[in-house]
Design a protein around this motif. Sequence first.
Motif, PDB file in Angstrom:
ATOM      1  N   ARG A 224      -6.754   0.312   0.199  1.00  0.00           N
ATOM      2  CA  ARG A 224      -6.083   1.592   0.454  1.00  0.00           C
ATOM      3  C   ARG A 224      -5.050   1.888  -0.620  1.00  0.00           C
ATOM      4  O   ARG A 224      -4.956   3.017  -1.125  1.00  0.00           O
ATOM      5  CB  ARG A 224      -5.422   1.571   1.841  1.00  0.00           C
ATOM      6  CG  ARG A 224      -4.679   2.860   2.194  1.00  0.00           C
ATOM      7  CD  ARG A 224      -4.316   2.896   3.667  1.00  0.00           C
ATOM      8  NE  ARG A 224      -3.356   1.876   4.030  1.00  0.00           N
ATOM      9  CZ  ARG A 224      -2.032   2.043   3.959  1.00  0.00           C
ATOM     10  NH1 ARG A 224      -1.529   3.191   3.507  1.00  0.00           N
ATOM     11  NH2 ARG A 224      -1.220   1.080   4.338  1.00  0.00           N
ATOM     12  N   GLY A 225      -4.246   0.887  -0.995  1.00  0.00           N
ATOM     13  CA  GLY A 225      -3.259   1.089  -2.043  1.00  0.00           C
ATOM     14  C   GLY A 225      -3.893   1.301  -3.401  1.00  0.00           C
ATOM     15  O   GLY A 225      -3.450   2.152  -4.182  1.00  0.00           O
TER      16      GLY A 225
ATOM     17  N   ASP B 265       0.826  -1.207   0.000  1.00  0.00           N
ATOM     18  CA  ASP B 265       0.000   0.000   0.000  1.00  0.00           C
ATOM     19  C   ASP B 265       0.859   1.256   0.000  1.00  0.00           C
ATOM     20  O   ASP B 265       0.543   2.242  -0.673  1.00  0.00           O
ATOM     21  CB  ASP B 265      -0.937   0.014   1.213  1.00  0.00           C
ATOM     22  CG  ASP B 265      -2.111  -0.938   1.054  1.00  0.00           C
ATOM     23  OD1 ASP B 265      -2.346  -1.404  -0.075  1.00  0.00           O
ATOM     24  OD2 ASP B 265      -2.785  -1.208   2.058  1.00  0.00           O
TER      25      ASP B 265
ATOM     26  N   LEU C 250      -1.331  -5.867  -0.821  1.00  0.00           N
ATOM     27  CA  LEU C 250      -2.030  -4.746  -1.450  1.00  0.00           C
ATOM     28  C   LEU C 250      -3.508  -4.798  -1.078  1.00  0.00           C
ATOM     29  O   LEU C 250      -4.183  -5.794  -1.316  1.00  0.00           O
ATOM     30  CB  LEU C 250      -1.866  -4.792  -2.964  1.00  0.00           C
ATOM     31  CG  LEU C 250      -2.500  -3.615  -3.720  1.00  0.00           C
ATOM     32  CD1 LEU C 250      -1.733  -2.325  -3.448  1.00  0.00           C
ATOM     33  CD2 LEU C 250      -2.556  -3.905  -5.218  1.00  0.00           C
TER      34      LEU C 250
END
Length: 314
Positions: A247-248, A219, A244
């Motif tokens: 948010r990422g 992320d 991941l």
Amino acid sequence: MSFDEHLTEFAGLPVVAFTPDTEPDEPLPPAGEAAWAVRGDWNDEPYPRLFERFMAAVDTTRVTALVIGFWGWDDAAGLGAATLTAAADRFPNLRALFLGDILDEEYHLSWIPHADITPLVEAFPRLERLEVRGGDGLELRAPRSDALKVLRFESGGLPSGVVRAVAAGDLPALEELDLWFGVRNYGGDATVDDLAPIFEGTRLPALRHLGLQNGEFQDDIAAALASAPVVARLESLALGMGMLSDRGAEALLSGQPLTHLERLDLGFHYLSEPMMERLRAALPGVEIDLDHPQGQPSEPWQPWQGFLFVQVTE
């Protein structure tokens, strides 16, 4: 992911193995028509002796691709690289090297015993492709090469010193870079800050593919790439195999355009179904790999390290 099969093709050539079972009178193909894999095993023949037999049997001046397989246990740290480095003058046309074609049954990925590979890189200034598997004890000083086009590290714990060395390297011809970060328990102590010189885009002017994968901090990588100048000249980007999350992915979608990419590889991830649909809708002309979704933890916006894992560790 496990490594249960040896390479069968490397650098566009079929792999031909030279092992302790290879007989002195065994017919072998022309030296320049194969990627030669020198693979030891559990018997008593030391790897340097096996390598000497290989060099006696094959015209090494015509070898363009070489695969270094199992070279021993803990007391053999770096032996594969050191053996080849000592014989560098015997391989004037070597252009592609895979260091560590080792199976789980021989040595787990994060146990493969490496050392400083800088002398190896320096011994082959015309090398165009270098792939390294394993990270235990691995060291590297900032490399310099006008020839290197492909650089790949497969690791369940890539040391931060190696990451910083790559980021500080002088590699004007490098087109493809892949780094598997792994986890701290196996020595993967890199952070997103170690990648800053790569993100800035002032280094690696020929870079077209960037793979930053298998990390606990995917992320953070995605957030940094959202505004990183290097992204504008990439053709493919790989951020999968790790932690991941939405948010990422949100950072990627909120950042600079990614529509110029030919491929975005996010395979093995913790994205929600709605986020995967958003990615597909936002990047209709991009080939997106969203395979191997790992589901969602119960509190998706909380720190997830206790719930998540990367694809490749031990």
